[in-house]
Scaffold this motif. Sequence first.
Motif, short mmCIF file in Angstrom:
data_model
loop_
_atom_site.label_atom_id
_atom_site.label_comp_id
_atom_site.label_asym_id
_atom_site.label_seq_id
_atom_site.Cartn_x
_atom_site.Cartn_y
_atom_site.Cartn_z
N PRO A 94 0.78 -1.25 -0.19
CA PRO A 94 0.06 -0.01 0.13
C PRO A 94 0.90 1.37 -0.11
CG PRO A 94 -0.68 -1.50 1.72
CD PRO A 94 0.79 -1.82 1.23
N PHE A 95 0.49 2.18 -0.70
CA PHE A 95 1.15 3.56 -0.75
C PHE A 95 1.36 4.12 0.42
CE2 PHE A 95 0.91 8.05 -1.87
CZ PHE A 95 2.36 8.36 -2.38
N SER A 96 0.41 4.17 1.19
CA SER A 96 0.68 5.05 2.47
C SER A 96 1.52 4.29 3.42
CB SER A 96 -0.73 5.08 3.11
OG SER A 96 -1.29 3.93 3.49
N GLU A 97 1.98 3.02 3.30
CA GLU A 97 2.85 2.30 4.19
C GLU A 97 4.22 2.26 3.42
OE1 GLU A 97 1.20 -1.40 4.93
OE2 GLU A 97 -0.67 -0.75 5.68
N LYS A 98 4.24 2.62 2.26
CA LYS A 98 5.58 2.06 1.74
C LYS A 98 6.33 3.41 0.88
CE LYS A 98 4.89 -2.38 1.57
NZ LYS A 98 6.04 -3.28 2.40
N TYR A 99 5.45 4.48 1.03
CA TYR A 99 6.09 5.56 -0.15
C TYR A 99 7.52 6.29 0.80
CZ TYR A 99 4.50 9.17 3.29
OH TYR A 99 4.40 10.12 4.50
N LYS A 100 7.57 6.20 1.91
CA LYS A 100 8.64 6.76 2.40
C LYS A 100 10.01 6.31 2.12
CE LYS A 100 6.50 8.73 6.89
NZ LYS A 100 7.03 10.25 6.70
N GLY A 101 9.86 4.98 1.63
CA GLY A 101 11.17 4.02 1.26
C GLY A 101 11.31 4.12 -0.21
N TYR A 102 10.30 5.00 -1.00
CA TYR A 102 10.66 4.91 -2.30
C TYR A 102 11.93 5.34 -2.92
CZ TYR A 102 5.67 4.01 -3.45
OH TYR A 102 4.35 3.46 -3.58
N SER A 103 12.39 4.94 -4.00
CA SER A 103 13.55 5.59 -5.00
C SER A 103 12.65 6.48 -5.57
CB SER A 103 14.30 4.55 -5.86
OG SER A 103 13.48 3.81 -6.61
N GLU A 104 13.57 7.30 -6.30
CA GLU A 104 12.79 8.24 -7.58
C GLU A 104 11.96 7.40 -8.55
OE1 GLU A 104 15.09 11.95 -9.04
OE2 GLU A 104 15.19 10.36 -10.71
N ASP A 105 12.77 6.42 -9.13
CA ASP A 105 11.91 5.55 -9.93
C ASP A 105 10.65 5.07 -9.29
OD1 ASP A 105 14.07 5.96 -11.76
OD2 ASP A 105 14.79 3.92 -11.66
N ASP A 106 10.59 4.45 -8.19
CA ASP A 106 9.46 4.16 -7.45
C ASP A 106 8.48 5.18 -7.54
OD1 ASP A 106 10.41 1.53 -7.20
OD2 ASP A 106 11.19 2.22 -4.91
N LEU A 107 8.60 6.49 -7.34
CA LEU A 107 7.82 7.50 -6.92
C LEU A 107 7.40 8.09 -8.34
CD1 LEU A 107 6.67 9.60 -4.94
CD2 LEU A 107 8.53 11.09 -5.54
N PHE A 108 8.34 7.92 -9.38
CA PHE A 108 7.74 8.58 -10.57
C PHE A 108 6.89 7.28 -11.03
CE2 PHE A 108 11.21 11.73 -12.05
CZ PHE A 108 10.89 12.43 -11.02
N ASP A 109 7.04 6.18 -10.94
CA ASP A 109 6.18 4.95 -11.47
C ASP A 109 4.67 5.26 -10.86
OD1 ASP A 109 7.76 3.83 -13.22
OD2 ASP A 109 8.40 2.02 -11.81
N ILE A 110 4.79 5.44 -9.44
CA ILE A 110 3.44 5.47 -8.86
C ILE A 110 2.67 6.76 -9.39
CG2 ILE A 110 3.74 6.81 -6.69
CD1 ILE A 110 2.26 3.44 -6.96
N ILE A 111 3.38 7.81 -9.34
CA ILE A 111 2.74 8.96 -10.08
C ILE A 111 1.91 8.78 -11.25
CG2 ILE A 111 3.24 11.31 -11.09
CD1 ILE A 111 5.20 11.80 -8.95
N GLU A 112 2.78 8.09 -12.21
CA GLU A 112 2.05 7.79 -13.39
C GLU A 112 1.01 6.78 -13.40
OE1 GLU A 112 5.92 8.28 -16.53
OE2 GLU A 112 5.05 6.23 -16.29
N PHE A 113 1.13 5.83 -12.31
CA PHE A 113 -0.02 4.62 -12.08
C PHE A 113 -1.26 5.72 -11.64
CE2 PHE A 113 -2.28 2.23 -8.99
CZ PHE A 113 -2.30 1.14 -9.56
N PHE A 114 -1.08 6.67 -10.65
CA PHE A 114 -2.14 7.48 -10.22
C PHE A 114 -2.83 8.03 -11.30
CE2 PHE A 114 -0.27 7.72 -5.44
CZ PHE A 114 -0.92 6.80 -5.47
N PHE A 115 -1.81 8.65 -12.27
CA PHE A 115 -2.75 9.49 -13.31
C PHE A 115 -3.64 8.32 -14.25
CE2 PHE A 115 -2.83 10.59 -17.69
CZ PHE A 115 -3.01 11.89 -17.76
N ASP A 116 -3.00 7.20 -14.55
CA ASP A 116 -3.91 6.15 -15.01
C ASP A 116 -5.38 5.54 -14.49
OD1 ASP A 116 -2.25 6.46 -17.42
OD2 ASP A 116 -1.22 4.67 -16.79
N HIS A 117 -5.19 5.71 -13.14
CA HIS A 117 -6.14 5.26 -12.47
C HIS A 117 -6.92 6.20 -11.64
CE1 HIS A 117 -3.56 1.96 -13.45
NE2 HIS A 117 -4.77 1.35 -13.25
#
Length: 306
Positions: A94-117
């Motif tokens: 889950p995003f709320s539990e994992k985001y603090k440990g994100y790399s830049e690639d992780d964060l950019f991926d999830i931003i694009e994922f949110f855009f699509d959903h």
Amino acid sequence: MLWLLPVSSTKSIAIHSITIVARKYYSLRKDHSQKISLDSLKEIVFSIWQDFSTRGYFQEFLGTNCTDGDIPGKVGTNIEGYVLRRLRRANVWPFSEKYKGYSEDDLFDIIEFFFDHISLPLEQGATYHNWNSCGWHYTRFDDLGLGPIEFAQEINQFLNDYGDGFELSTKGEILTLLPSHLRNISESPVPTGDVTVREKMEHAANKFRKYGSTISDREDAIRALADCFEHLKPKIEKVLNSKDESDLFNIANNFGIRHANKQQKTNYDKTVWLSWMFYFYYATLLACLHLIKKNENRIKYQKDDE
């Protein structure tokens, strides 16, 4: 117990928050060089996700955390598995539990994922679940893409000021941010009805500017623009003199872009000069297309006058 009230009987409850016009405050206006760190950007994206989640923008795809039991969205009940399939990355949901440990690639991926959903929830058919202040439940959503646009506008304020500058495009792809004078060029409508040229130019621009683009990607983008010149050559010959036309192909043909032989000039800093080649070609293509259109209109008017 599930207590749902129709929208008509709860007019005092606002469905969407008031739109606040974003502006930069004093210190940011004073110091344009201030940049956002990765840790700060992660917290900002989390805050934006919370805001849109509270307003129901992710209910259509990701479902609702209801006090009477979760209501799944279009992606189903196993969101973590769905995210793994889409992003090919583990430990991001889950995003709320994992985001603090994100790399830049992780964060950019999830931003694009949110855009699509993400989608704008509609008032029609919406009901308010007042048990434990659960909130609004939506059944209908905008299909014009207003949700992704609103999300991109919000996120881009901060992506612009992160690192070297980025932006979330209207296609949901994170691209490098261009200087304003080059942005005007890349965002200009391609003035042609030739689908091949228009699609090649749009694809080349996205490939050149995409996050993480390699030297090879950038060379491919320039090669695609050179192919556009080749495709348009019969028409370009009518609006440019032969020397100008020759110079256009000289760049791609003699600097290791289109051909590979000993005569190629390859001893140059590609991180610098590929950008120059790309925007020179892109701007020149736009100019040529305008000249071609102008010439075709002139011929058409001459025929109409005969």
